[in-house]
Enzyme design. Structure first.
Site, PDB file in Angstrom:
ATOM      1  N   GLY A 172       0.829  -1.200   0.000  1.00 14.13           N
ATOM      2  CA  GLY A 172       0.000   0.000   0.000  1.00 14.13           C
ATOM      3  C   GLY A 172       0.864   1.250   0.000  1.00 14.13           C
ATOM      4  N   GLY A 173       0.315   2.319   0.570  1.00 12.81           N
ATOM      5  CA  GLY A 173       1.027   3.599   0.587  1.00 12.81           C
ATOM      6  C   GLY A 173       2.360   3.511   1.305  1.00 12.81           C
ATOM      7  N   GLY A 407      21.482  13.414 -30.891  1.00 15.30           N
ATOM      8  CA  GLY A 407      21.142  14.076 -29.624  1.00 15.30           C
ATOM      9  C   GLY A 407      21.814  13.393 -28.451  1.00 15.30           C
ATOM     10  CB  ALA A 408      22.677   9.868 -27.846  1.00 15.08           C
TER      11      ALA A 408
END
Ligand code: HXC
Length: 517
Positions: A172-173, A407-408
């Site tokens: 859960g949380g 771009g790399a």
């Protein structure tokens, strides 16, 4: 017995009750599952005899569900401080033998106290989680304490290192505290993390999945990227936490501790001269390059089983802790994709927050093409890595081993986004794209009209390779500080690192940037 003796005995009884936790039967059950108790874990984590407990006498205040008849001092979590190889740390260990390690109001506030003290004194925090989650009997009070912990995890983020060791359920949380911390270590088979369990999933989506497949160490180590390390048992996980702590500074105002080595910084890395295969499309293992460069060949790889097209981890160079980011040509040809970008970006930001210099080893043909990637938001995710490198002000050293395309090239700690020391091996290829793709685009008409298209294509490709598939254009522009022989990589990096250790670089004052999450 005098009244002083009685008081002493009373104290001893109270401490003994706290130390007994949920009782022998539950301790045995814990052991039968291959799990250590909270106190055993704490003793193993910290140097012998160094553990100082805090809040052993804290009790819950719940009066519902007969809880007032079931009070165990310590309230299901052992907290305190001690040393790891002589350096002070704070730690807590949830005690599954007490109400299933569930987190009620006071249990939560004990963890908060440790986090507050760690922040106040600038010391790392190691949390060992083994808990059924929010204590159901305490209702919203336990949710309140969870949120108090989350808030402190966030406040301590980038100020003191935070390590979570998951050694049982974490559901859960409750998962969000470890998720905010810097490193998550999970124990194989006994640790499980998930937001909603198998039962709920079955009801809502009809999927049938086991605890292990849903949220075990293998799943989070290789599929989700939630966890950074997998250990085979409690002891292995605790030893990893110690090893990691040894590498790190106590807080963001310190440098990491040096680790003395007898490995000479001018050691020639002869094996690297022949590590790049003659055929450009052939892979090699970049971990071999990393080990060759670092002190004593020692490399602690982080998230080794997730997004394997990029390798991240820690080691030492010339006795200084360094973070390494390296494209892995062995997997997806070393392309950057969504997960690799996320993995490396978070690591770069961690290193930057804690004054750890970053060494980038580059061999990247570009970003991974495909609709999956585009629709999954590679633009947004790739931008994180660019952002992280550009934002980082720690010493940044980059070696281009082979491909640095498109771009790399820019993203991978290039000079333009303020790499401090950028060099390439003679096998470096710095270009907008590979020769095959480039020739198809810029010579499309020429090839179409050629008498022998194949021959013309081959000639143009060779021509392009000769002109651009090398490091010398970039060196001529000063984008590279030098082109070096692979065998001298360790020596050159170690010298550059020494030169850069006192580097100071400022960024404009701002509340915080807006990294494209
Ligand atoms: C109170 C709990 C508890 C809980 C376990 N126990 N979970 N007590 N609150 N959340 C107690 C049990 O009553 C039992 O007490 C002891 O711990 C051991 O539990 P068992 O069920 O016997 O152990 P096991 O079979 O190993 O199962 C472990 C378990 C299971 C998988 C964790 O107990 C379980 O599913 N618990 C509930 C988990 C849950 O739903 N928690 C809430 C999640 S939501 P005795 O006295 O018999 O030894 C959540 C939200 C957090 O946590 C939100 C944060 C923002």
């Amino acid at each position: 017995m005098s009244s002083t003796e009685q008081r002493l005995q009373d104290l001893r009884n109270r401490k003994a009750r706290s130390e007994a936790g949920g009782g022998q039967a539950r301790v045995d059950a814990q052991h039968n599952r291959g799990k250590m108790t909270a106190r055993e874990r704490m003793e193993m984590l910290l140097d012998e005899g160094s553990f100082q407990e805090i809040d052993a006498l804290v009790e819950h205040r719940c009066r519902d569900f007969n809880m007032d008849t079931n009070i165990i001092p310590g309230d299901g979590v052992v907290t305190g401080h001690g040393t790891i190889n002589g350096r002070e740390v704070f730690a807590f260990a949830q005690d599954f033998t007490v109400y299933g390690g569930s987190l009620g109001e006071m249990h939560g506030l004990k963890i908060c106290k440790v986090l507050d003290m760690a922040l106040k004194t600038g010391r790392p925090v190691i949390g060992m989680n083994d808990s059924g989650g929010a204590r159901i009997q305490e209702g919203v009070a336990s949710l309140g304490s969870y949120a108090e912990i989350f808030f402190r995890n966030v406040r301590a983020s980038g100020v003191v290192p935070q390590i979570s060791v998951i050694m049982g359920p974490c559901a859960g949380g409750a998962v969000y505290s470890p998720a905010i911390t810097d490193f998550v270590i999970m124990v194989d088979q006994t640790a499980h993390m998930f937001i909603t369990g198998p039962e709920v999933i079955k009801t809502v989506t009809n999927e049938v999945v086991s605890f292990e497949d849903l949220g075990g160490a293998m799943t989070h180590g290789s599929k989700s990227g939630v966890s950074h390390f997998t250990a085979s048992d409690d002891e292995g996980a605790i030893m990893l936490a110690r090893e990691l702590t040894d590498l790190l500074p106590q807080n963001n105002l310190e440098r990491p501790p040096d680790k003395k080595t007898s490995d000479p910084i001018d050691r020639s890395c002869d094996a690297l001269d022949s590590i790049i295969p003659d055929v450009a499309s052939k892979p090699y293992d970049v971990v071999d390059v990393i080990s060759e460069i670092l002190d004593d060949g020692a490399f602690l790889e982080v998230q080794a089983d997730w997004a394997q097209n990029i390798v991240i981890g820690f080691g030492h160079l010339g006795s200084h802790t360094v973070g390494v980011v390296a494209n892995q040509p062995k997997v997806l040809a070393g392309c950057l994709d969504i997960d690799a970008s996320d993995k490396a970006a978070r690591f770069v930001r961690f290193c930057d927050a804690f004054n750890i210099p970053i060494i980038t080893l580059e061999d990247v043909p570009g970003f991974l093409p495909g609709t999956n990637q585009e629709w999954g938001g590679i633009i947004r995710h790739g931008a994180k890595l660019l952002y992280a490198f550009a934002e980082a002000t720690v010493p940044k050293l980059t070696v281009i081993l082979r491909k640095a395309y498109g771009g790399a090239y820019d993203v991978m700690s290039s000079k333009h986004i303020r790499g401090d020391y950028n060099v390439a091996w003679p096998t470096g290829e710095l270009a907008v794209m590979g020769a095959d793709g480039a020739v198809e685009i810029i010579h499309k008409r020429r090839i179409a009209h050629a008498r022998n298209a194949e021959q013309e294509r081959a000639r143009l490709t060779e021509d392009f390779n000769e002109k651009f598939a090398n490091p010398y254009k970039a060196a001529a522009l000063g984008y590279l500080d030098d082109v070096i022989e692979p065998n001298e990589t360790r020596r050159r990096l170690a010298r550059a690192l020494e030169m850069l250790l006192d580097k100071e670089e400022l960024r404009p004052a701002r509340k915080h940037g807006n990294i494209p999450l």
